[in-house]
Design a protein around this motif. Structure first.
Motif, PDB file in Angstrom:
ATOM      1  N   VAL A   1      45.067  31.024  25.280  1.00  0.00           N
ATOM      2  CA  VAL A   1      45.775  30.237  26.296  1.00  0.00           C
ATOM      3  C   VAL A   1      46.091  31.094  27.515  1.00  0.00           C
ATOM      4  CG1 VAL A   1      47.974  29.081  26.794  1.00  0.00           C
ATOM      5  CG2 VAL A   1      46.726  28.552  24.687  1.00  0.00           C
ATOM      6  N   LEU A   2      46.536  32.329  27.282  1.00  0.00           N
ATOM      7  CA  LEU A   2      46.873  33.220  28.397  1.00  0.00           C
ATOM      8  C   LEU A   2      45.636  33.544  29.221  1.00  0.00           C
ATOM      9  CD1 LEU A   2      48.805  35.010  29.960  1.00  0.00           C
ATOM     10  CD2 LEU A   2      48.468  36.794  28.248  1.00  0.00           C
ATOM     11  N   LEU A   3      44.512  33.832  28.564  1.00  0.00           N
ATOM     12  CA  LEU A   3      43.290  34.139  29.301  1.00  0.00           C
ATOM     13  C   LEU A   3      42.855  32.943  30.144  1.00  0.00           C
ATOM     14  CD1 LEU A   3      40.965  36.009  29.972  1.00  0.00           C
ATOM     15  CD2 LEU A   3      39.796  35.214  27.903  1.00  0.00           C
ATOM     16  N   ALA A   4      42.959  31.737  29.586  1.00  0.00           N
ATOM     17  CA  ALA A   4      42.589  30.545  30.346  1.00  0.00           C
ATOM     18  C   ALA A   4      43.479  30.387  31.574  1.00  0.00           C
ATOM     19  CB  ALA A   4      42.690  29.308  29.446  1.00  0.00           C
ATOM     20  N   ALA A   5      44.779  30.695  31.426  1.00  0.00           N
ATOM     21  CA  ALA A   5      45.703  30.599  32.559  1.00  0.00           C
ATOM     22  C   ALA A   5      45.363  31.612  33.640  1.00  0.00           C
ATOM     23  CB  ALA A   5      47.136  30.800  32.069  1.00  0.00           C
ATOM     24  N   ILE A   6      45.004  32.825  33.230  1.00  0.00           N
ATOM     25  CA  ILE A   6      44.649  33.863  34.199  1.00  0.00           C
ATOM     26  C   ILE A   6      43.356  33.505  34.920  1.00  0.00           C
ATOM     27  CG2 ILE A   6      44.004  36.291  34.460  1.00  0.00           C
ATOM     28  CD1 ILE A   6      45.840  36.921  32.087  1.00  0.00           C
ATOM     29  N   GLN A   7      42.371  33.004  34.172  1.00  0.00           N
ATOM     30  CA  GLN A   7      41.095  32.632  34.783  1.00  0.00           C
ATOM     31  C   GLN A   7      41.257  31.455  35.736  1.00  0.00           C
ATOM     32  OE1 GLN A   7      38.840  32.112  31.166  1.00  0.00           O
ATOM     33  NE2 GLN A   7      37.886  34.135  31.348  1.00  0.00           N
ATOM     34  N   ALA A   8      42.215  30.565  35.437  1.00  0.00           N
ATOM     35  CA  ALA A   8      42.451  29.424  36.318  1.00  0.00           C
ATOM     36  C   ALA A   8      43.122  29.847  37.619  1.00  0.00           C
ATOM     37  CB  ALA A   8      43.312  28.384  35.604  1.00  0.00           C
ATOM     38  N   ARG A   9      43.928  30.933  37.554  1.00  0.00           N
ATOM     39  CA  ARG A   9      44.619  31.427  38.741  1.00  0.00           C
ATOM     40  C   ARG A   9      44.484  32.950  38.807  1.00  0.00           C
ATOM     41  NH1 ARG A   9      50.244  27.865  39.136  1.00  0.00           N
ATOM     42  NH2 ARG A   9      49.228  25.819  39.256  1.00  0.00           N
ATOM     43  N   PRO A  10      43.282  33.431  39.160  1.00  0.00           N
ATOM     44  CA  PRO A  10      43.051  34.874  39.117  1.00  0.00           C
ATOM     45  C   PRO A  10      43.654  35.648  40.280  1.00  0.00           C
ATOM     46  CG  PRO A  10      41.099  33.740  39.901  1.00  0.00           C
ATOM     47  CD  PRO A  10      42.078  32.668  39.503  1.00  0.00           C
ATOM     48  N   SER A  11      44.101  34.961  41.329  1.00  0.00           N
ATOM     49  CA  SER A  11      44.626  35.676  42.489  1.00  0.00           C
ATOM     50  C   SER A  11      45.933  36.376  42.147  1.00  0.00           C
ATOM     51  CB  SER A  11      44.853  34.710  43.654  1.00  0.00           C
ATOM     52  OG  SER A  11      45.785  33.715  43.294  1.00  0.00           O
ATOM     53  N   GLY A  12      46.174  37.522  42.812  1.00  0.00           N
ATOM     54  CA  GLY A  12      47.377  38.287  42.546  1.00  0.00           C
ATOM     55  C   GLY A  12      47.257  39.074  41.253  1.00  0.00           C
TER      56      GLY A  12
ATOM     57  N   ALA B   1      36.621  40.693  39.305  1.00  0.00           N
ATOM     58  CA  ALA B   1      37.138  40.021  40.496  1.00  0.00           C
ATOM     59  C   ALA B   1      37.428  41.067  41.561  1.00  0.00           C
ATOM     60  CB  ALA B   1      38.422  39.246  40.168  1.00  0.00           C
ATOM     61  N   PRO B   2      37.118  40.795  42.842  1.00  0.00           N
ATOM     62  CA  PRO B   2      37.412  41.771  43.892  1.00  0.00           C
ATOM     63  C   PRO B   2      38.901  42.060  43.973  1.00  0.00           C
ATOM     64  CG  PRO B   2      35.959  40.031  44.696  1.00  0.00           C
ATOM     65  CD  PRO B   2      36.475  39.583  43.369  1.00  0.00           C
ATOM     66  N   VAL B   3      39.254  43.306  44.190  1.00  0.00           N
ATOM     67  CA  VAL B   3      40.650  43.714  44.369  1.00  0.00           C
ATOM     68  C   VAL B   3      40.864  43.993  45.843  1.00  0.00           C
ATOM     69  CG1 VAL B   3      42.402  45.393  43.747  1.00  0.00           C
ATOM     70  CG2 VAL B   3      40.689  44.721  42.076  1.00  0.00           C
ATOM     71  N   GLY B   4      41.738  43.249  46.489  1.00  0.00           N
ATOM     72  CA  GLY B   4      41.940  43.386  47.919  1.00  0.00           C
ATOM     73  C   GLY B   4      42.545  44.731  48.301  1.00  0.00           C
ATOM     74  N   ILE B   5      42.101  45.307  49.422  1.00  0.00           N
ATOM     75  CA  ILE B   5      42.659  46.542  49.958  1.00  0.00           C
ATOM     76  C   ILE B   5      43.258  46.215  51.318  1.00  0.00           C
ATOM     77  CG2 ILE B   5      42.124  48.865  50.786  1.00  0.00           C
ATOM     78  CD1 ILE B   5      39.962  49.032  48.728  1.00  0.00           C
ATOM     79  N   VAL B   6      44.559  46.406  51.460  1.00  0.00           N
ATOM     80  CA  VAL B   6      45.239  45.954  52.669  1.00  0.00           C
ATOM     81  C   VAL B   6      45.564  47.090  53.629  1.00  0.00           C
ATOM     82  CG1 VAL B   6      46.244  43.965  51.514  1.00  0.00           C
ATOM     83  CG2 VAL B   6      47.480  46.135  51.500  1.00  0.00           C
ATOM     84  N   ASP B   7      45.332  48.326  53.245  1.00  0.00           N
ATOM     85  CA  ASP B   7      45.602  49.471  54.107  1.00  0.00           C
ATOM     86  C   ASP B   7      44.397  49.707  55.016  1.00  0.00           C
ATOM     87  OD1 ASP B   7      45.972  51.940  55.280  1.00  0.00           O
ATOM     88  OD2 ASP B   7      46.688  52.926  53.463  1.00  0.00           O
ATOM     89  N   PRO B   8      44.498  49.460  56.325  1.00  0.00           N
ATOM     90  CA  PRO B   8      43.331  49.603  57.213  1.00  0.00           C
ATOM     91  C   PRO B   8      42.753  51.011  57.194  1.00  0.00           C
ATOM     92  CG  PRO B   8      45.088  48.402  58.310  1.00  0.00           C
ATOM     93  CD  PRO B   8      45.670  48.947  57.031  1.00  0.00           C
TER      94      PRO B   8
END
Length: 230
Positions: free
Chosen positions: A85-96, A149-156
């Protein structure tokens, strides 16, 4: 029941359900590993398998062997269902990032009421060990995300340095899916660069590129006839 009474009735190795926190949390289906004893203020406690320290006897329920085996079977089935159930929840909302707190809230919404930070952390670690998740690290693990999943990098500045070293980046500094060596390289640079002056970052990055090339890792190729990353 005091410690002496407990020890007279229940030898070391007695099957129990123990609640280190509150009884609202998920209990530990274990066996005692020490005789009970009394703390300085008189509270009787006992140590159990898979847990450090003593647990108050008011939070320890003794089971028969049959009850203990049944409880463990039910626990194992519950763990499998909960992690699915937890994996399904993470896959449904992978952002963050999925921290223990976020995982716990998702489990509660799914109807798993008996959870705590320890349980949620264990589930995230197990899903990561099975290859479903990857840890987002910065010296210590900060959270988890869906694998690949790509991991965002916010430091220019960091994004510019990574782009300079040849790792493909999009306009918003989010790495595109690439070879695992490139992602590992990006993660390592992300971890050490905030703690070093720019000259040290450059030197360390060069050494990291050299090590990856020595290992024969694909994904870093020469540009304009020079060595990869130069």
């Amino acid at each position: 029941m005091n410690a002496e009474q407990f020890n007279a009735a229940h030898p070391v190795g007695t099957p129990v359900v123990a609640y280190p926190g509150t009884r609202d949390d998920e209990g530990l289906i274990v066996k005692t590993r020490t005789p009970a004893w009394e703390l300085g203020h008189g509270a009787p406690v006992v140590s159990v398998d898979d847990y450090a320290g003593g647990i108050c006897l008011t939070h320890v329920d003794v089971l028969t062997e049959a009850e203990w085996e049944q409880a463990r079977a039910e626990r194992d089935a519950n763990i499998v269902a909960r992690r699915a159930v937890l994996l399904a929840a993470i896959q449904a909302r992978p952002s963050g990032e999925w921290t223990a707190e976020r995982a716990g809230m998702a489990l509660r919404r799914a109807g798993f009421q008996s959870w705590n930070s320890r349980t949620a952390t264990g589930d995230l670690q197990a899903l990561a060990a099975d290859g479903h998740l990857v840890a987002h690290t910065e010296i210590v693990i900060r959270g988890y995300g869906v694998a690949d999943a790509p991991v965002g990098i916010v430091d220019p500045f960091l994004a510019a340095r990574i782009a300079e070293r040849g790792v493909p980046l999009s306009a918003d500094y989010a790495p595109q899916p690439a070879h695992r060596w490139q992602q590992l390289r990006t993660d390592l640079i992300h971890a050490f660069s905030p703690y070093m002056p720019s000259a040290a970052v450059t030197e360390t990055t060069d050494k990291l590129d050299g090590l990856i090339r020595e290992l024969g890792a694909p994904g870093l190729t020469p540009r304009d006839g020079a060595e990869a990353g130069r």
